[in-house]
Structure formats: C-alpha cells, structure tokens
Scaffold this active site. Structure first.
Site, short mmCIF file in Angstrom:
data_model
loop_
_atom_site.label_atom_id
_atom_site.label_comp_id
_atom_site.label_asym_id
_atom_site.label_seq_id
_atom_site.Cartn_x
_atom_site.Cartn_y
_atom_site.Cartn_z
N SER A 40 6.23 -4.69 -7.28
CA SER A 40 6.46 -3.57 -6.57
C SER A 40 6.87 -2.53 -7.88
O SER A 40 7.96 -2.82 -8.03
CB SER A 40 6.30 -3.11 -5.62
OG SER A 40 7.22 -1.95 -5.01
N ALA A 70 0.65 -1.28 -0.14
CA ALA A 70 -0.43 -0.06 0.31
C ALA A 70 0.94 1.41 -0.13
O ALA A 70 0.41 2.36 0.50
CB ALA A 70 -0.87 0.31 0.92
N HIS A 97 5.40 4.92 -3.58
CA HIS A 97 6.50 4.88 -3.78
C HIS A 97 7.04 5.92 -4.35
O HIS A 97 7.01 6.10 -5.50
CB HIS A 97 8.03 3.30 -4.74
CG HIS A 97 7.27 2.06 -4.02
ND1 HIS A 97 8.15 1.99 -2.47
CD2 HIS A 97 6.53 1.23 -3.85
CE1 HIS A 97 7.84 0.92 -2.17
NE2 HIS A 97 7.29 0.22 -2.62
#
Ligand SMILES: O=P(O)(O)OC[C@H](O)CO
Length: 483
Positions: free
Chosen positions: A338, A46, A49
């Site tokens: 990610s 969550a 970045h």
C-alpha cells in the site's frame, strides 16, 4: 525476440503491459498463477489513496499522488467503476490531535490537494454513523475507491487488445543474460528471449530480483485480515474512514466498496510464508474490535465473508522502481505494498518512460485506449434489461441471484481477451459468487457454463486453476453436464 517481458499479472504488471502497448513494441506478460490478479492485487483495501500517509520525498508519495490523478481517465477508458468518495482520518482522543497536523503537513509536502482538518460536528454531519467521541479528522476529498479485480482484468484485456501476449501458469525459474544485451527468461511454459524485463512479481519480486541484481532485496509478507459487511448496510458511510496510523501502517479502516458492501480491516502481521492467506480468530477479532471504535454500530452478525491478503513489504518501506543495479535492461517494480493499487498507473507510466527512452520505439497510431464496455445487468434500467434480453435471451437467465449476474455476463467474461478459465476467474470478472450466499447457489451453474464454453469436462473445471478441481467423480447414469 520480445522487446519487453513483464513478470507478474497483478495490477502493476498489467498496468505496465497496457502502458507499453501504446508503443510499437513486442510485449508479453508471464504470470505464475492460472489467471491475472491472483496475488497481492486480489486481496487489499481497494482504496485509491489521496497521498497524505506516504513519507514526503519517497517514491510511495510521488507515485501515490500521480497515480491518484490518473485514476479518473483510466477508469473511464476501461469502463471500471471508480468513485472519489473522499477519506477521513479520525482522531478519537484529544491527546492525539497534533498527529492530524503532522498528516496534514505530510499531505501538503506530497502535493495532496484540498485537504482540511475538520472538527467533531462537521465530521458527524458528513458521517453520522461515526463514533460520536471523534475529536477531529483530516478530510481528503481526492481519496477514492475502485475494485482491484475489475481494474486489473480491464488493464489486461486492454493490453491484449493492443497486442500484448499473456502467458498464465508460467512461473519464472531463472534468467540468463544474453551477451551483447537482453535476457532469456526461463519459465514453466518455456523460454522467452527479450531485450528487457519488468519485474512486477509482487511478493516474489525479491526472488526474481535476486536472480540477476547485485543489490539484493528481501520482501516480508505482511498479512492483513478483513471482514466484508453485507450490502444491507450500503450507505452507512460515504467516505473511507481511517484511524491514525502506527508504525505498522495505516491501520484498520472502514470503507464502502464500489459494489455496495463495506470492507473492514486489515490487520498487519509480518509472517514467513509468501502464500499463507489463512485468517485467524485473533486477527479477525482484532478487526472487529478496532473497526468498532470507528463504527460503534458495526453489525457483527452481518459479515458475509472474511479473507486475508499479503502486502509485499520491504524494510525500507518504499517502492523500488527502475533498472536494477548490475542488471542492464532489467527493471524492478518491487516492494509494491500500500499504496500500490493507487500508484500502479504512475509506476507504469514511469517504467514505460524509462524503457521507451532506451528502446526508442515509435508510438502506435492504432492504440485503442478504451475497452468495449461490460454490460452489467444489475446496473441496467428495466427498459435496458428488456432490450438486452430481446437481443440475447441469456440476459434473461439469472446465474447469481445475490449480485444479479446473468448467463450472458458469465459467457462474456469467459470469451473476452484474457478471459476467465475458472470459477473464481468468473467471480472476479462478474461478481457471481461474491454476494450474500458466497456462491452456494451459482457455483454449479458457473461451472457448467465454463465446461461448455471451454469444451472441457465439468470434472476438469477448477475453482482457481492448478489442482483446485471441484467435482471429484462422475456418478454412473448421471449426465456430466446439466443444462
Ligand atoms: O496498513 P497499510 O499502510 O499497509 O495500508 C493498508 C491499507 O488498507 C491501505 O490500503
């Protein structure tokens, strides 16, 4: 015939669908699960970045930084909570200090703004609960946090408001190219004829790609296990706290969530099964051990739940975005691990640009960029609560005590476009069941409301689609539905 069929209802698929809905295009999205946001998107860190961890020159770096920039406006338009809480990458041993310089240099190359390396004292002034042995840290103020379900549901709702059709439980079984251009996509809900396809199938994006492209992909599920810390610790940290990365990724982090809990994890284990979301004793122990190095006061007895998520990892460790070799009109968004949540708006922007360049549609003058705000009782003042209850008494009936979710909010979550159809669907949209008791109190009430709203027997209401019914039989003499 459709103009675009998007495969996959995770954050990338829903962001692509919403972006395409700005244009005069006939767009549909098919999702294998019973709801949007039930694959990779439903269980991750969550985090939005900043972009210093991605390899310079990679698509990950480009879409991370651009996606991060897009977040504020996107979340404001969609009424989704988003906080730019900043991140700190901690160096906990003097000999590792040069690694912070490397991360800083990568961040500079990627165009991450306002980064600074700060010393021990400043780290502890910013985050007094961090390990006092911290040597230094990289501070990235543009890092943020968001709820992946709220965002994905909001993207889907807004896309649907703008004319995108959603088809759940429509797993893709094959694709046939049409002579002269276009594709027939064969799904469990029937065939879709479409001029173009977007493959945003998460862990299965390799399987879908390999049905049509001359360049094969192989996605490995990389499992990450997490713990969630009780809201009683809200405020323990402001920033997201990383340790230094390793070959297996950014490592185990400690982060506040937009909902007041603290998330710790993930591990990184490559496995074979694309659906194995089991947690393990060693994995969860590893999370506690490593997170304790960041947060020595970590309250082991205050975990409210644990879970696992799967990253869609490619050996190249980069995103694959664009038209697939040997498959005209078939566009990939594959290997989206990610920072995929962060990058999703930028991937959507890029794919939409590519598709629009080919299909050349007109822009829609009536595109609605905002979705109607969600009325969250827990965020209202006392006066607002009284006014809401006066207009709709269902705001006065509490369904989930832990997260303060009212009956009015549960009904709204079911009635909205791409609305909830299961107990977990309500949970992802409202937080009913996400609190300390993990649904022990509210689940029967949510089930009863779903049964009433959907006009089905309580026996048919599922936890999360498919065969996951909750009640097994009706006892003679007892009414099916409690009111
Ligand atoms: O270990 P990574 O690089 O896959 O990152 C996972 C993190 O939790 C960041 O979202």
């Amino acid at each position: 015939m459709l103009d675009v069929l998007v495969i996959g209802g995770g954050v990338v698929g829903c962001a692509v669908a919403r972006e395409l809905s700005r244009w005069r295009l006939r767009v549909a999205l098919c999702e294998k699960g019973a709801d949007v946001c039930v694959g990779t998107t439903k269980a991750n860190s969550a985090i939005v970045h900043a972009g210093h961890s991605a390899k310079p020159g990679s698509l990950m770096a480009e879409y991370n930084v651009r996606g991060n920039e897009l977040y504020e406006q996107l979340c404001a338009d969609l009424d989704v909570p988003f906080r730019r809480n900043g991140s700190l990458t901690l160096c906990l041993a003097a000999e590792d200090r040069p690694k912070l310089d490397e991360l800083y240099a990568d961040g500079m190359a990627n165009g991450v703004p306002d980064m600074r390396i700060i010393g021990h004292d400043e780290v502890l002034r910013m985050e007094p609960n961090v390990n006092p042995e911290v040597v230094a840290a990289l501070h990235t103020p543009t890092g943020g946090i968001v709820c992946p379900y709220e965002l994905t549901v909001a993207l889907a709702e807004n896309a649907a408001m703008n004319g995108v059709e959603f088809h759940c439980e429509a797993a893709v079984e094959g694709l046939t190219s049409i002579v002269g251009g276009g594709w027939i996509v064969h799904t469990r809900k029937g065939d879709f004829r479409t001029r173009t396809v977007v493959n945003a199938a998460g862990l299965y994006a390799d399987v879908i790609n390999n049905m049509v492209s001359t360049t094969l992909l192989r996605i490995t599920p990389r499992r990450g296990e997490y713990w969630m810390v009780d809201k009683a610790y809200e405020g323990a940290f402001t920033a997201t706290l990383f340790q230094l990365p390793s070959a297996m990724g950014k490592g185990i982090l400690v982060t506040p969530t937009v909902d007041g809990t603290i998330l710790i994890g993930p591990t990184a284990d490559d496995i074979d099964d694309k659906d194995d979301l089991s947690t393990t004793l060693p994995g969860l122990e590893q999370v506690l051990k490593v997170a304790s190095q960041t947060w020595p006061g970590l309250p082991r007895r205050s975990m409210i739940t644990s879970f696992a998520g799967l990253r869609a990892h490619l050996p190249s460790h980069d995103f694959v975005v664009g038209e697939a070799p040997g498959a005209p009109g078939f566009y990939n968004a594959a290997g989206i691990e990610s920072p995929g949540l962060t990058a999703a708006p930028a991937i959507a922007e890029a794919l939409c640009r590519q598709i629009v360049a080919v299909l050349k549609p007109a822009a829609r003058a009536d595109f609605q960029s905002k979705r109607p705000p969600v009325r969250r009782f827990r965020k209202m003042s006392d006066d607002e609560r009284a006014a809401a209850i006066a207009l709709d008494p269902a705001f006065g009936r509490m369904v989930c005590r832990c997260e303060m979710v009212t009956e009015a909010e549960v009904r709204d979550a079911i009635r909205r476009p791409v609305g909830a159809r299961s107990v977990d669907g309500v949970k992802r949209r409202t937080r009913a069941g996400m609190g300390r008791c993990q649904g022990g109190f509210c689940m029967p009430r949510v089930l009863a409301i779903l049964s009433e709203e959907l006009g089905v027997s309580p026996l048919a209401v599922t936890k999360d689609g498919g065969a996951s019914t909750i009640l097994t039989a009706r006892l003679d003499g007892v009414k099916e539905q409690s009111k």
